[in-house]
Design a protein around this motif. Structure first.
Motif, PDB file in Angstrom:
ATOM      1  N   ARG A 527       0.817  -1.208   0.000  1.00 46.05           N
ATOM      2  CA  ARG A 527       0.000   0.000   0.000  1.00 46.05           C
ATOM      3  C   ARG A 527       0.865   1.279   0.000  1.00 46.05           C
ATOM      4  O   ARG A 527       0.490   2.305  -0.527  1.00 46.05           O
ATOM      5  CB  ARG A 527      -0.933  -0.029   1.229  1.00 46.05           C
ATOM      6  N   VAL A 528       2.065   1.203   0.619  1.00 48.38           N
ATOM      7  CA  VAL A 528       2.939   2.384   0.612  1.00 48.38           C
ATOM      8  C   VAL A 528       4.146   2.121  -0.286  1.00 48.38           C
ATOM      9  O   VAL A 528       4.478   0.970  -0.576  1.00 48.38           O
ATOM     10  CB  VAL A 528       3.429   2.772   2.029  1.00 48.38           C
ATOM     11  N   ALA A 529       4.807   3.206  -0.705  1.00 50.05           N
ATOM     12  CA  ALA A 529       5.953   3.065  -1.601  1.00 50.05           C
ATOM     13  C   ALA A 529       7.014   2.197  -0.939  1.00 50.05           C
ATOM     14  O   ALA A 529       7.263   2.297   0.260  1.00 50.05           O
ATOM     15  CB  ALA A 529       6.531   4.434  -1.930  1.00 50.05           C
ATOM     16  N   GLY A 530       7.637   1.355  -1.720  1.00 47.22           N
ATOM     17  CA  GLY A 530       8.690   0.491  -1.194  1.00 47.22           C
ATOM     18  C   GLY A 530       8.170  -0.847  -0.718  1.00 47.22           C
ATOM     19  O   GLY A 530       8.952  -1.727  -0.379  1.00 47.22           O
ATOM     20  N   GLY A 531       6.860  -1.001  -0.714  1.00 43.62           N
ATOM     21  CA  GLY A 531       6.289  -2.279  -0.287  1.00 43.62           C
ATOM     22  C   GLY A 531       6.311  -3.287  -1.425  1.00 43.62           C
ATOM     23  O   GLY A 531       5.351  -4.035  -1.614  1.00 43.62           O
ATOM     24  N   ILE A 532       7.373  -3.296  -2.193  1.00 40.60           N
ATOM     25  CA  ILE A 532       7.433  -4.205  -3.337  1.00 40.60           C
ATOM     26  C   ILE A 532       8.533  -5.233  -3.103  1.00 40.60           C
ATOM     27  O   ILE A 532       9.463  -5.000  -2.343  1.00 40.60           O
ATOM     28  CB  ILE A 532       7.677  -3.443  -4.667  1.00 40.60           C
ATOM     29  N   ASP A 533       8.370  -6.353  -3.761  1.00 37.16           N
ATOM     30  CA  ASP A 533       9.372  -7.416  -3.649  1.00 37.16           C
ATOM     31  C   ASP A 533      10.432  -7.162  -4.723  1.00 37.16           C
ATOM     32  O   ASP A 533      10.179  -7.364  -5.913  1.00 37.16           O
ATOM     33  CB  ASP A 533       8.677  -8.762  -3.869  1.00 37.16           C
ATOM     34  N   THR A 534      11.605  -6.713  -4.313  1.00 41.10           N
ATOM     35  CA  THR A 534      12.627  -6.328  -5.300  1.00 41.10           C
ATOM     36  C   THR A 534      13.539  -7.498  -5.683  1.00 41.10           C
ATOM     37  O   THR A 534      14.484  -7.299  -6.433  1.00 41.10           O
ATOM     38  CB  THR A 534      13.514  -5.191  -4.742  1.00 41.10           C
ATOM     39  N   ARG A 535      13.234  -8.690  -5.183  1.00 36.59           N
ATOM     40  CA  ARG A 535      14.196  -9.778  -5.395  1.00 36.59           C
ATOM     41  C   ARG A 535      14.401 -10.130  -6.865  1.00 36.59           C
ATOM     42  O   ARG A 535      15.489 -10.485  -7.267  1.00 36.59           O
ATOM     43  CB  ARG A 535      13.798 -11.005  -4.576  1.00 36.59           C
ATOM     44  N   GLY A 536      13.348  -9.973  -7.671  1.00 39.29           N
ATOM     45  CA  GLY A 536      13.540 -10.270  -9.099  1.00 39.29           C
ATOM     46  C   GLY A 536      13.757  -9.017  -9.933  1.00 39.29           C
ATOM     47  O   GLY A 536      13.666  -9.056 -11.160  1.00 39.29           O
TER      48      GLY A 536
END
Ligand SMILES: Cc1cc2nc3c(=O)[nH]c(=O)nc-3n(C[C@H](O)[C@H](O)[C@H](O)COP(=O)(O)OP(=O)(O)OC[C@H]3O[C@@H](n4cnc5c(N)ncnc54)[C@H](O)[C@@H]3O)c2cc1C
Length: 549
Positions: A527-536
């Protein structure tokens, strides 16, 4: 005796300025190339160099805000707005670059994309001057339909010679135009306007009326004229050209009450006015005032989208520069995994914004074609809803990248943060934009489905996108019209994210589009910026593309 010295200043990162805003913006350069606007790039690049040196002017224009002088020393009414010289310098730069009228002064392909780039670049340095520039630009297509008035105004509207003098239009080298709709009892609901317009002689298009009433918001009152909505004798709304000076050389009775004390957008003057039998000329057919002014708003809304994209872009640049120079816990911020997630999320947002604003521009440039017109008519309000609203949230996130420094009002971050909400409110607030999307779909369902067909075609090879476009089609066809209104925000958001994802899939490097799709089309997206899975995700590549180190 030695002076006291308790510490050395270390690990403090200056704001990024004195750089070329375009040459350091690969997503924008790519978009200009794709739009066939490469011929405009050298000029825009020179302009970007000048803009890069102008951050100080932007600061000054917002520090020394405009002042209202109602009367001269002897008590004569002048309704004069006194701006700091930095405001005039910035406004003159934009005008000299031809950006006020670029989309309308030739048929050159790529002109809308080039204009958008210029607007996006200027707004990163100072956004206030873009308010009168926007309204002037948007008034052009309305005024072009009034042959007599257009003949008088054309050269002054397309002029690149900034003329700040407060004089009758006939004596000016160039002019600015504003718009007046919002009244105390209702803004979104323009039909609630109570200002009246009474014909001086015969009623009708091109004839003179007297306006009596008020406007609660009336930005840039120093403009040489405003397009004003007022009710004619039968109660139907008309749209009037209301000059600051009357043709006889006396001041028109548009009396400024006071200037608004605004959260942001401080360099720009916004006022409250009363019309004391002010002189106005009817534009368009009697009773057609709303469609006339809404045509203007279709253009100003695009500027809100581009303006908010520019605000987010500058916030991203400042955040990324800071993170590349600031250390914490033994490492640069840009090396910290959690900060990288925030930064890359901002960079993806920027990519989506640029792709969408340029696709809208293609629609405006080719609006004689039905599908292009549907992009303009249906996707502009959806984009204004989403892009402007996200800028509010994400400038706050970018500010936090600078920690406490971000919150200090001397810096550009605070200014970007205060500027962001206005694009979401003026020219139609969020809900009004979503209602407009629904209205446009209801009126032109074939246009909406043509947009979806294009998205489905360009989604080829990416099943997640194809499924989302199909889901949108089903949502609109399966929902009874009466229930659709409440889904307005949901639909606009999904429509915009699907469009951005498809455009990036079609045009951007795979690292960008794959990360965009994996986040924006995933229900588990944070819901907030940065709440993403950056592993790929190839974070280094995306940050390097966002703003080369
Ligand atoms: C800095 C600034 C400068 C401005 N300059 C100008 C200018 O130059 N000229 C001008 O004409 N106006 C100007 N405006 C006014 C602006 O366009 C209006 O404030 C805006 O359109 C909203 O109108 P309102 O304030 O009357 O709010 P309202 O119309 O009362 O709306 C209040 C809220 O209700 C929502 N809402 C309204 N109708 C519905 C509905 N049917 N369903 C669900 N929600 C709804 C809106 O989205 C909004 O969130 C300016 C505003 C600002 C902040």
């Amino acid at each position: 005796m030695e002076a006291w010295q308790t510490h050395e200043i270390a690990n403090q990162v200056d704001e990024r300025r004195d750089y070329n805003l375009l040459d350091t913006d690969p997503p924008l350069l790519d978009a200009l190339q794709r739009a066939g606007a490469e011929g405009f790039v050298p000029g825009l690049s020179r302009y970007s160099e000048e803009l890069g040196r102008s951050f100080g002017l932007g600061e000054q224009a917002n520090e020394h805000t405009p002042e209202l002088q109602l009367f001269d020393k002897r008590g004569r009414r002048i309704d004069f707005i006194d701006f700091h010289p930095s405001w005039h310098t910035l406004a003159a730069m934009y005008r000299r670059q031809g950006l006020v009228s670029l989309p309308f002064d030739s048929d050159r392909p790529g002109r809308w994309a080039a204009w958008a780039a210029g607007f996006y670049l200027q707004g990163q340095v100072e956004a206030g001057v873009l308010c009168p520039a926007t309204m002037t630009q948007a008034a052009i297509p309305v005024l072009q339909k009034e042959p007599q008035l257009w003949a008088q105004l054309k050269d002054k509207l397309v002029s690149t010679d900034y003329d700040e003098r407060d004089l009758p239009i006939a004596q000016k080298r160039s002019i600015l135009i504003g718009m007046g709709m919002t009244e105390k009892q209702g803004g979104s609901d323009v039909r609630a306007n109570t200002t009246t317009a009474t014909p001086v002689g015969a009623a009708g298009r091109g004839n003179e009326y007297r306006l009596r009433g008020h406007k609660w918001f009336f930005s840039a009152p120093m403009c040489d004229a405003h397009l004003v909505v007022a009710k004619t004798e039968d109660g139907s709304p008309g749209c009037f050209f209301v000059p600051r000076w009357k043709p006889d050389g006396t001041k028109n009775a548009v009396h400024i009450q006071r200037l608004k004390n605004k959260l942001g957008n401080r360099s720009n003057s916004s006022s409250e006015v009363e019309f004391h039998d002010a002189c106005g000329v009817l534009l368009g057919e009697p009773g057609r005032g709303i469609p006339t002014i809404i045509e203007m708003a279709t253009y100003t809304r695009l500027n809100c989208v581009v303006g908010s994209a520019g605000i987010l872009r500058q916030a991203l640049v400042q955040a990324l520069s800071y993170a590349r120079g600031r250390r914490a816990f033994g490492r640069l911020l840009v090396e910290q995994p959690l900060m990288r997630a925030v930064l890359v999320d901002l960079a993806l947002e920027n990519e989506g914004n640029v792709a969408l604003m340029m696709r809208l521009c293609e629609g405006y440039e080719n609006q004689h074609e039905p599908t292009q017109r549907a992009w303009m008519r249906i996707m502009t309000p959806a984009a204004k809803f989403w892009v402007c609203k996200r800028a509010v949230e994400l400038t706050g996130e970018a500010m936090e990248v600078l920690g406490g420094n971000g919150y200090i009002d001397d810096g550009i971050m605070a200014r970007l943060f205060r500027e962001a909400p206005v694009n979401s409110i003026w020219e139609g607030s969020g809900n009004v934009m979503c209602l407009d999307v629904m209205r446009a779909i209801g009126r032109e369902p074939e246009g909406f489905f043509a947009v979806l067909d294009e998205l489905a075609r360009d989604a080829a090879g990416e099943p997640r996108l194809a499924a989302e476009v199909q889901a949108l089609r089903e949502l609109v066809t399966a929902t009874p019209p009466a229930e659709l209104e409440a889904l307005g925000r949901r639909l606009a958001e999904r429509l915009v994210l699907a469009a951005m994802a498809v455009l990036l899939h079609r045009d951007a490097p795979a690292a960008v589009s794959q990360a965009f799709i994996a986040t924006r089309l995933d229900a588990r997206w944070g819901r907030v910026a940065g709440g993403i899975d950056t592993r790929g995700v190839d974070v280094d590549a995306l940050l390097q593309r966002a703003f080369p180190a």
